[in-house]
Scaffold this motif. Structure first.
Motif, PDB file in Angstrom:
ATOM      1  N   ASP B 184       2.534  42.295  19.862  1.00 22.69           N
ATOM      2  CA  ASP B 184       3.378  43.414  20.253  1.00 22.69           C
ATOM      3  C   ASP B 184       2.751  44.753  19.936  1.00 22.69           C
ATOM      4  O   ASP B 184       3.417  45.766  19.894  1.00 22.69           O
ATOM      5  N   PHE B 185       1.488  44.754  19.619  1.00 19.76           N
ATOM      6  CA  PHE B 185       0.803  46.039  19.559  1.00 19.76           C
ATOM      7  C   PHE B 185      -0.693  45.829  19.671  1.00 19.76           C
ATOM      8  O   PHE B 185      -1.209  44.731  19.462  1.00 19.76           O
ATOM      9  N   ARG B 209       0.350  53.097  32.513  1.00 18.59           N
ATOM     10  CA  ARG B 209       1.260  51.958  32.410  1.00 18.59           C
ATOM     11  C   ARG B 209       0.614  50.835  31.576  1.00 18.59           C
ATOM     12  O   ARG B 209      -0.592  50.577  31.713  1.00 18.59           O
ATOM     13  N   ASP B 222       6.333  46.258  33.450  1.00 17.19           N
ATOM     14  CA  ASP B 222       6.055  47.321  32.492  1.00 17.19           C
ATOM     15  C   ASP B 222       6.613  46.978  31.125  1.00 17.19           C
ATOM     16  O   ASP B 222       7.688  46.374  30.986  1.00 17.19           O
ATOM     17  N   LEU B 223       5.859  47.406  30.130  1.00 18.34           N
ATOM     18  CA  LEU B 223       6.320  47.288  28.754  1.00 18.34           C
ATOM     19  C   LEU B 223       6.931  48.600  28.323  1.00 18.34           C
ATOM     20  O   LEU B 223       6.473  49.675  28.731  1.00 18.34           O
ATOM     21  N   SER B 224       7.934  48.501  27.483  1.00 17.18           N
ATOM     22  CA  SER B 224       8.567  49.690  26.941  1.00 17.18           C
ATOM     23  C   SER B 224       7.874  50.046  25.630  1.00 17.18           C
ATOM     24  O   SER B 224       8.023  49.364  24.622  1.00 17.18           O
ATOM     25  N   LEU B 225       7.040  51.120  25.726  1.00 18.09           N
ATOM     26  CA  LEU B 225       6.225  51.452  24.552  1.00 18.09           C
ATOM     27  C   LEU B 225       7.084  52.115  23.487  1.00 18.09           C
ATOM     28  O   LEU B 225       7.959  52.934  23.771  1.00 18.09           O
ATOM     29  N   THR B 226       6.830  51.731  22.263  1.00 14.72           N
ATOM     30  CA  THR B 226       7.509  52.354  21.138  1.00 14.72           C
ATOM     31  C   THR B 226       6.570  53.238  20.335  1.00 14.72           C
ATOM     32  O   THR B 226       7.000  54.180  19.677  1.00 14.72           O
ATOM     33  N   GLU B 228       2.616  55.122  20.689  1.00 12.84           N
ATOM     34  CA  GLU B 228       1.397  55.332  21.492  1.00 12.84           C
ATOM     35  C   GLU B 228       0.649  56.491  20.851  1.00 12.84           C
ATOM     36  O   GLU B 228       1.107  57.630  20.871  1.00 12.84           O
ATOM     37  N   ILE B 243      -1.020  51.211  20.231  1.00 17.22           N
ATOM     38  CA  ILE B 243      -0.012  51.121  21.292  1.00 17.22           C
ATOM     39  C   ILE B 243       0.887  49.949  20.929  1.00 17.22           C
ATOM     40  O   ILE B 243       0.413  48.825  20.740  1.00 17.22           O
ATOM     41  N   TRP B 245       4.919  48.049  21.520  1.00 16.95           N
ATOM     42  CA  TRP B 245       6.006  47.944  22.478  1.00 16.95           C
ATOM     43  C   TRP B 245       7.050  46.966  21.977  1.00 16.95           C
ATOM     44  O   TRP B 245       6.808  46.178  21.056  1.00 16.95           O
ATOM     45  N   ASP B 246       8.217  47.054  22.581  1.00 18.65           N
ATOM     46  CA  ASP B 246       9.240  46.054  22.315  1.00 18.65           C
ATOM     47  C   ASP B 246       8.829  44.751  22.982  1.00 18.65           C
ATOM     48  O   ASP B 246       8.428  44.737  24.147  1.00 18.65           O
TER      49      ASP B 246
END
Lengths: 266, 1168
Positions: B184-185, B209, B222-226, B228, B243, B245-246
């Motif tokens: 997840d990152f 993206r 698409d991933l929802s970035l938390t 970046e 980077i 993301w959830d």
């Protein structure tokens, strides 16, 4: 009937005029058995219950007040003391038994009839059964050697009470052992010691203390209780005697086993 | 009696205020995974009573076995006053120090590990790797993951500049990153030497993206970035950063990988010159064993892990979520999850015990003499034992759920665990069940709110499912039982005990316990096993031994009772949190049909439509119980099929048999998957995926009917000859009731678990012992008892255990009968063979074995047999005979001789024998004496060399001078002793031993009678002869003669004058010839017995012969003497004395003549 001989090392007075048991009796302080082989007509028997009170009538006779006083003081000094009480059977003079007892009371009652004659009733609390003074040694060596596995041994018990404190000694003579097992026919007693025993080794099982030593080193981990064993103690020799199957498991040879125990009476 | 004291210290600073030494009693409990308590009594008159204040710390110490030990410690919470025996007493109570851990919260805490994996396990692609991929350009250069490296970086080759242009050509380029775990990152490190990204002038108004590949619907989303942090300006990956993301709920696995891609659609202009990758690392979450340290990091100040006495990490890795639990609650939850335990160590430490089962070297018993046991440090005497009757709630099936995240809830659905033996896991229905319990099924619903998947991904839910399974299984194991007999069976049992012991006892150990309460045959209570010490309360007093109240159980964690369980579950219940924006999905559908007629609810279900792979009409509730209800597939319609892989389950566990109809045809009923022709016996065969079952015909010449199990190729595996009632395994024509064929043959395999050459095995579900049989070739077969799980382990083969004979080759003649040619016993450990007989006798001969030579004829002397000894070596593997010991008939059929035979250069010969009468012969077969040594040796004796036969030799090999080798003789025994004589040698150095004759003269006295000394001198009566013969008399005589020598001569005739004996002297002359040169003789002058008289004659010799010189004759009352061979005269008459008268001359003359005459009779020549 028996007489009490001494308590905590102090000889007890002998005179007792209230008993009429012949010439011997007039010289001895007497007390009834709670039941026993020396005299089976004991009264007030309460078998198997300990401690139990034991009143004991004696008379202190002194040539002077001073000697009477000295003897009386010696008894008073024992009040509250827990010590060994020894008795001698009238039907078997010279045969002694000992128990642990506590002297609870030495009355101060004085008589005005005769200042040199002082009757007393000592109040003992007997804490343990009465033990024979010499142990019974059942030695299975020499001509008594156990030769089969298992072999049957009968441990006699001339006492009145079951015995649970037995010292079992196994000496490995010429071939090593792998296991020593002692079991009753119905397996109600069934325990074993499972550990290699080399030639010259000595295994001691103290059933009273549940202590097991191999060459004087504690090895309780090797003592196992068998599945059918249903005694709280390791072993019990019933009055009259008990029979056990003893297995000295090894490659053969002539290892010896000995049982030492004291017979007990009420 | 205990000697103990209590120290009072500040609860914050731990400064010690003072010591209480007059306390009457101390009691404190030490509990496993729980907080204990303490209590003590102090006389109010103690001036130190002022030390007592609430929240201060009390510690109790005592001396046990000569060492000071802390017996308990806690925080004072209550001080009260009471009266004991009329005296005021202060009672102080409080909780164990562990209670301090319940004062502080852990807050929001995930126990988990974040793992970073760098380039060596991360693949960066410049093309996607999906489905039918494009040409894949896997980065083959090493991606350096070293910080600050300036030399190595990876460039995407695209144009002449050596820089990958992302979008310079107007197309879309991607940076793909994939890994085999959900991550997840990404951590990004820019490669050195890359051009400044900020120089790029492209249009990046379209968003960058980051997308993941959804393996479910085969699309990039698409991933929802938390987080970046790699951007500089508009450009992604322009600087070191991260980077994150959830985690998407629907990120599936595609060919075992998870992929993301990073890209931007350029709107024109020149794109970025390129990126250089220093390192790409991906991160993901895993369970951790470090949770213990994380929790203790939030413990109150002063608390730490007891690293010396316990572990610093859990054995099992966990992933748990905490939300406001206290540190103590969190520790208990962690222990519950991992199946581990903890107690308080010394001071403010937590001793984490892990999963160890540590047996205390103490044995609790209720028998024997309690007083005697006080001196035995290995025994604790049980004063009281009560079994808890409400120790647990019984359940055989548990439904297990974890915490909820709003749209989903942790279940067993994706667990990777499998149920252990005796248990069943039903992941679909979310329960674990114990099989074969002796009571009706009992269900229990469990919720473990701290087990929450950290995202909706398969990995996270898998971890959560595994942890749910672990904890649920532990719960079930401690709450169920397969045996509920009166004495407990295998159900968990708990006991409260009170013991007296001269030892320190702590919780967390296993205590070996033997408690038996029986009356005759009825056993009221019997415990004989190690028990877990879950709680230990020690009671110290001024009198009596230390008493421990023990909370024990057969399991390491007691189940909660119903009431406790409900309280606990209420306590851990928490608010439902939403962790993502994904809407709730509808997973359950309910169709309710109303009205009185039957309805078809599921009709016209399309197959494989719109992405669905099939229809699963699973009915979990609302059973079809009415006899007329049914599910119809197909019916009168078309196209309805039950395809390969689909199944129809009919669960009739609690009802009578169900059926699946419609599978018959016109002449078969219940005929499944019929294939082949429908005529003949073989047509009745049933073909399955794994093989064929069916009848066959005439498998053997004498059989007409049979059944066979065949493999898919039609090869018979099991043939049942129903004509002859025979079964063959891999045998189509069994000739016996059971025939087994193994294609492979050879000796038994000695390792592994596959008995390659075995044909038949007998085994038991009670163990791994098996007996295998097989053939090892065309010439033999074998029988082996072994461990089926480890063929290198062997076990005994018991033949005729209960009795009966065994015969090999023939019918038994005895218990073990081995026919020709022989019995060979091989081995390489001494003894190879042992024959043992146990007897009760202690001093008698008890034969062990009998060896019989059996003749078919009438036995004669010499018939017999025995043991033969032989050898083999590396050059001779056949028997090379050496010797034998045996017995032969001698004299009669019931008389025998023991014989010893040897082989000499291959030649056999009897060397020794013991006859029936006991004579021992060596070299003779008929010894005539007790020991008879016979030889025939023609070697001539030499008096100067060793030549000549020595038949008997006795050795004493000691090098000590003066030692002996003797032969003893005993001739007579009486009550007073044994007469003995000994002869032999006494050493006098290397050579020349003396030969001695020694006689026993008394019970313990001996006297040497004769000796030949080292010089050859013979001494009689002396041990040091000075001459060749030396006889010495040694006695007490002082005035008489004791003769030392006697020569005798006796005759068979009649002795007469001249019969005599004597001694000769011999000398060697100058020619070397020995000459007899002198004689001493004694001979009769008269042998008449009444008047015998003898001469003693001395002779000397010359070349002419012997010359008598002197002869003395006993005669009358005096001896007569003669010289020179004259005859001795008798003593002469007295020569008259001269009277002296006128005749004096005549008288003198006469007297002189008379003397001369007398001298002449002596041989003296007096006349001319």
């Amino acid at each position: 009937m028996y007489r009490l001989v001494d308590f905590a090392g102090v000889t007890l007075p002998k005179a007792n005029v209230e008993s009429e048991v012949g010439t011997v009796g007039t010289q001895l302080a007497l007390a009834p058995y709670r039941g026993g082989v020396l005299d089976a007509d004991g009264t007030g028997r309460a078998a198997g219950q300990y401690p139990y009170p034991l009143p004991y009538k004696v008379e202190i006779v002194g040539a002077s007040l001073a000697t009477l006083r000295t003897e009386l003081d010696a008894l008073r000094a024992l009040r509250g003391v827990s010590g060994t009480l020894r008795r001698e059977g009238l039907d078997a003079l010279g045969t002694y038994q000992t128990a642990t007892a506590r002297l609870l009371q030495v009355p101060e009652l004085r008589t005005t009839r005769n200042v040199y004659f002082h009757p007393l009733t000592l109040q003992f609390l007997v804490l343990t059964p009465w033990y024979a003074t010499t142990p019974r040694e059942q030695d299975y060596s020499g001509s008594e050697l156990l030769t089969t596995v298992p072999d049957t041994v009968t441990l006699p018990n001339a006492g009145q009470l079951p015995i649970t404190q037995v010292t079992i000694t196994v000496v490995v003579v010429d071939d090593p052992l792998t296991e020593v097992r002692i079991a009753a026919d119905d397996a109600s007693t069934n325990f074993s010691y499972v550990n290699p025993l080399a030639v010259g080794d000595t295994l001691v099982i103290d059933t009273g203390a549940w202590r097991v030593t191999q060459n004087d080193i504690d090895t309780p981990d090797y003592l196992h209780i068998g599945g059918g064993h249903r005694r709280p103690d390791l072993l019990q020799i019933a009055p009259g005697g008990s029979t056990f199957n003893v297995s000295l498991v090894g490659t053969g040879g002539t290892s010896t086993i000995r049982f030492d125990y004291y017979e007990m009476y009420e | 009696m205990s000697q103990f004291w209590i120290e009072i210290a500040d609860g914050v600073t731990d400064v010690r205020y003072g010591t209480l030494r007059t306390a009457l009693a101390w009691e404190s409990s030490d509990l496993l995974d729980r907080v204990g308590s303490f209590r003590f009594l102090l006389p109010a008159a103690d001036p130190q009573v002022d030390l007592l204040q609430v929240k201060r710390v009390a510690r109790c110490f005592s001396i046990v076995q000569d060492e000071v030990h802390e017996r308990g410690a806690g925080v004072i919470e209550r001080i009260s006053l009471s009266t004991t025996e009329g005296a005021p007493v202060v009672q102080v109570e409080g909780s164990d120090l562990l209670s301090e851990l319940a004062n502080e919260q852990v807050g929001e805490l995930w126990l988990q590990a974040e793992t970073l994996e760098h380039a060596d396990s991360v693949t960066v692609l410049d093309a996607d790797d999906l489905g039918t991929p494009n040409v894949v350009h896997v980065c083959t250069e090493a991606i350096d993951n070293a910080v600050g490296d300036t030399t190595t970086y990876w460039e995407m080759p695209a144009d002449g500049s050596g820089k990958k242009k992302w979008n310079g050509d107007g197309t879309v380029d991607y940076l793909y990153v994939k890994h085999n775990k959900q991550f997840d990152f990404i951590q990004y490190r820019k490669g050195a030497g890359a051009p400044a990204a900020t120089s790029d002038t492209g249009d990046y108004s379209n968003p960058w993206r980051v997308q993941y590949y959804d393996g479910l619907d085969v699309a990039w989303n698409d991933l929802s970035l938390t987080v970046e942090t790699t951007k500089v300006g508009e450009i992604l990956l322009a600087q070191d950063g991260e980077i994150a993301w959830d985690m998407p709920d629907t990120w599936g696995i595609y060919e075992g990988t998870y992929q993301v891609r990073i890209w931007c659609e350029n709107n024109g202009g020149s794109g970025p010159e390129g990126i250089t990758l220093g390192d790409i690392a991906v991160g993901y979450v895993t369970p951790t064993t470090d949770g213990l340290a994380q929790l203790m990091g939030r413990a109150p100040t002063g608390w730490s892990l007891d690293a010396g006495g316990g572990y610093t990490a859990t054995v099992e890795a966990v992933q748990l979520e905490y939300s406001g639990e206290t540190v103590f609650e969190a520790l208990t939850r962690l222990a519950e999850q991992t199946g581990e335990h903890f107690v308080r160590g010394e001071g403010r430490t937590v001793r984490w015990l892990g999963q160890d089962e540590r047996l205390l070297d103490l044995w609790a018993v209720n028998g024997g003499d309690a007083q005697a046991q006080q001196a035995n440090p290995y025994i604790a005497h049980i004063l009281r034992l009560n079994e808890r009757q409400e120790a647990y709630e019984l359940a055989s099936r548990v439904y297990i759920y974890g915490g909820s995240t709003g749209d989903q809830r942790a279940t067993l659905a994706s667990t990777s665990r499998s149920a252990p033996a005796g248990y069943t896991l039903n992941a679909a229905e979310n329960y674990i069940e114990r099989d074969s319990v002796p009571y009706r099924r009992k269900d229990k619903y469990l919720e473990f709110a701290d087990i929450v998947p950290w995202n909706a991904g398969l990995v996270a839910t898998g971890y959560a499912a595994d942890m749910l399974f672990d904890r649920g299984l532990i719960w079930l194991q401690t709450h169920s039982a397969s045996n509920l007999d009166r004495l407990g069976g295998d159900q968990p049992r708990a006991f409260d005990m009170e013991v007296a012991a001269n030892r320190i006892i702590r919780a967390g150990y296993l205590l070996r316990t033997t408690y038996i309460d029986a009356a005759d045959a009825l056993i009221l209570q019997r415990v004989d096993q190690p028990l877990w010490l879950l709680g230990v309360t020690v009671r110290l007093s001024l009198t009596g031994p230390d008493i421990y109240a023990l909370e024990t159980a057969t399991v390491d964690a007691l189940a909660r009772t119903d009431a406790e369980s409900q309280v606990s579950e209420a306590r851990i219940n928490r608010a439902i949190r939403r962790r993502s924006g994904t809407p709730l999905s509808t997973t359950n559908g309910v169709i309710i049909l109303t009205g009185s007629s039957n309805h078809a609810a599921l009709v016209n279900l399309a197959y494989a439509d719109a992405g669905h792979t099939g229809f699963e009409p699973t009915v979990t509730k609302g059973n079809l119980t009415a006899g007329s209800t049914k599910i119809t597939i197909g019916g009168t319609g078309t196209g309805a099929v039950i395809g390969a892989g689909a199944s129809v389950d009919v669960n009739q566990a609690n009802l009578d048999h169900g059926s699946i109809g419609g599978l018959g045809d016109d002449d078969h009923t219940g005929y499944l998957l019929a294939t082949g022709a429908r005529t003949g016996a073989s047509s009745q065969a049933q073909t399955f995926t794994n093989g064929i079952i069916g009848p066959t015909w005439k498998p053997a010449a004498d059989s007409t009917t049979a059944l066979q199990l065949q493999d898919v190729a039609g090869t018979a595996i099991v043939t049942v000859d129903t004509t002859n009632k025979r079964v063959g395994v891999n045998v189509v024509d069994p000739g016996v009731p059971l025939a087994v064929n193994s294609a492979a043959y050879g000796l038994p395999v000695a390792s592994g678990i596959v008995q390659t050459y075995g044909a038949l095995r007998t085994q038991s579900s009670g163990g791994n012992v098996v007996i295998d049989t097989g053939l090892y070739g065309a010439t033999g077969a074998w029988l082996q008892v072994t461990n089926k799980a480890d063929l290198s382990e062997y076990f005994p083969l018991l033949l005729q255990y209960l009795g009966g004979a065994v015969a090999i080759g023939g019918t038994p003649y005895g218990t073990l009968h081995i026919n020709q040619p022989r019995l060979d016993v091989y081995g390489n450990v001494f003894p190879v063979q042992r024959i043992l007989r146990t007897v009760a006798a202690t001093n008698s001969f008890n034969s062990t074995s009998v060896f019989v030579t059996r003749s078919t004829g009438d036995a004669e002397d010499g018939l017999g047999g025995g043991f033969v000894f032989a050898l083999q070596d590396n050059t001779a593997t056949s028997d090379m005979l050496l010797a034998s010991v045996g017995a032969v008939r001698m004299g009669a059929d019931d008389s025998g001789a023991l014989v010893l035979n040897t082989y000499n250069a291959g030649s056999f010969g009897e060397r020794a024998r013991v006859t029936p009468s006991g004579n021992v012969g060596i070299g003779t077969t008929s010894p005539t004496n007790l020991l008879h040594i016979s030889a025939m040796d023609a070697t001539l004796y030499s008096d100067t060399t060793s030549a000549g036969l020595t038949s008997l030799q006795l050795d004493n090999l000691s090098s000590t001078t003066g030692t002996s080798t003797l032969i003893g003789f005993r001739t007579h025994t009486t009550a007073g002793g044994i007469t003995r004589f000994q002869i032999g040698t006494v050493s006098s150095g290397d050579w020349g031993p003396a030969f001695v004759f020694r006689q026993r003269t008394g019970v313990t006295s001996y006297a040497e009678r004769m000796r030949i000394d080292s010089n050859g001198n013979v001494g009689i009566g002396t041990t040091s002869p000075d001459r060749l013969t030396h006889a010495e008399v040694s006695d007490a005589v002082t005035n008489a003669i004791t003769y030392a020598q006697r020569l005798s001569h006796i005759t068979s005739g009649t002795a007469a004058a001249g019969f005599g004996t004597g001694t000769e002297f011999e000398l060697e002359d100058n020619n070397g010839t020995n000459r007899v040169t002198g004689y001493i003789e004694s001979l009769y002058n008269s042998a008449a017995t009444a008047s015998w008289k003898a001469d003693l004659v001395l002779k000397s010799a010359d070349s002419g012969g012997a010359r008598e010189g002197l002869r003395i004759r006993g005669t009358g009352s005096a001896a007569a003497i003669a010289f020179l061979g004259a005859t001795p005269s008798a003593r002469l008459a007295h020569v008259a004395d001269p009277s002296g008268g006128a005749t004096v001359d005549a008288e003198a003359r006469t007297a002189i003549n008379s003397i001369l005459a007398t001298l002449e009779t002596f041989g003296l020549h007096a006349t001319s």
